[in-house]
Design an enzyme around this catalytic site. Structure first.
Site, mmCIF file in Angstrom:
data_model
loop_
_atom_site.group_PDB
_atom_site.id
_atom_site.type_symbol
_atom_site.label_atom_id
_atom_site.label_comp_id
_atom_site.label_asym_id
_atom_site.label_seq_id
_atom_site.Cartn_x
_atom_site.Cartn_y
_atom_site.Cartn_z
ATOM 1 N N SER A 1 0.879 -1.465 0.037
ATOM 2 C CA SER A 1 -0.064 0.129 -0.204
ATOM 3 C C SER A 1 0.891 1.185 0.071
ATOM 4 C CB SER A 1 -0.940 0.085 1.245
ATOM 5 O OG SER A 1 -1.576 1.089 1.369
ATOM 6 N N TYR B 1 -2.104 -0.409 10.641
ATOM 7 C CA TYR B 1 -2.145 -1.056 9.169
ATOM 8 C C TYR B 1 -0.906 -0.481 8.300
ATOM 9 C CZ TYR B 1 -3.896 -1.433 4.271
ATOM 10 O OH TYR B 1 -4.155 -1.614 2.896
#
Length: 254
Positions: A148, A161
């Site tokens: 990501s 995350y």
């Protein structure tokens, strides 16, 4: 079905395929000619996706899969091989988040994020590489780790995350180096923000709209933006590419 069939003759296992970009990846890989094995915990959604892919002329197997469990991961590969033969393409996509400020997030939630996002990616990639080597197809093997843009951005409220995705990105480079001589290619695909179940309704809120407003192009990533890079990384065309990070984010991280 795609006319190019760039993944014809390949078997691709995709984790986290019950929704979001995982489900999208399954449709794309199948349309490009791959036999697709889709894994996740929500089997009902997988079966619906499988039925859609088969109805469109693709080949697809749905398997129950908890990526944080080594036994479950091994069982998924066993089922894949029984149905389609050795897996030569892996997309380690499964991921969860636990949003909240660092001082407030429960340690159990933090641990679960790392269990799925880091251990799950490791187990998926490692088992895939082991199987490819045993089958004598490691040199044509392709492993794509879904990281990501948050792996290199600092955004309050997503510490767990973001840290997990930073670990995924570095893991990809390590695996690529370890397997450079006798294993599959390993590359990191780093998407920007796409409307998905993972993002929830955040971008419909005032805070989410403000976040979008700070991006150079002030827009979410189109759902098909990752398709060309995914197919490239799984195909024979990426023979000379390993240990690389590919950021597809429409400039969101600039």
């Amino acid at each position: 079905m795609s006319k190019t069939q760039r993944l014809a003759g390949r078997t691709v296992l995709i984790t986290g395929a019950s929704s979001g970009i995982g489900a999208r990846f399954a449709r794309v890989a199948a349309a490009e000619g791959a036999a697709v094995v889709i894994g996740a915990r929500r089997v009902d959604r997988l079966e619906a996706l499988r039925d859609d892919i088969v109805a469109e002329g693709g080949r697809c197997l749905a398997v129950a899969l908890d990526v944080a469990s080594e036994a479950s991961t091994i069982a998924a590969y066993d089922a894949a091989e029984a149905a389609f033969g050795p897996v030569d393409g892996v997309v380690a996509n499964a991921g969860i988040t636990a949003d909240g400020l660092a001082e407030e997030i429960a340690v159990e939630d933090f641990d679960q994020v790392f269990a799925v996002n880091v251990r799950g990616v490791f187990l998926t990639a490692r088992e895939g590489a082991r199987r490819m080597r045993k089958a004598g197809i490691a040199e044509r093997g392709r492993v794509v780790l879904v990281s990501s843009i948050t792996a290199r951005m600092v955004t309050p409220g997503v510490t767990a995350y973001s840290a997990s995705k930073a670990a995924v990105s570095h893991m990809g480079r390590h695996l690529a180096r370890e397997w450079a001589r006798h294993g599959p290619n390993v590359n990191n695909l780093c998407p920007g923000y796409i409307k998905s179940e993972l993002a929830g309704d955040w971008f419909e809120t005032e805070g989410g709209r403000k976040q979008i407003g700070k991006w150079p192009r002030r827009r979410m990533l189109d759902e098909d933006a990752l398709d060309p890079m995914l197919v490239y990384l799984l195909s024979d065309e990426s023979k000379g590419v390993t240990g690389a990070d590919f950021t597809i984010d429409d400039g969101q991280s600039l």
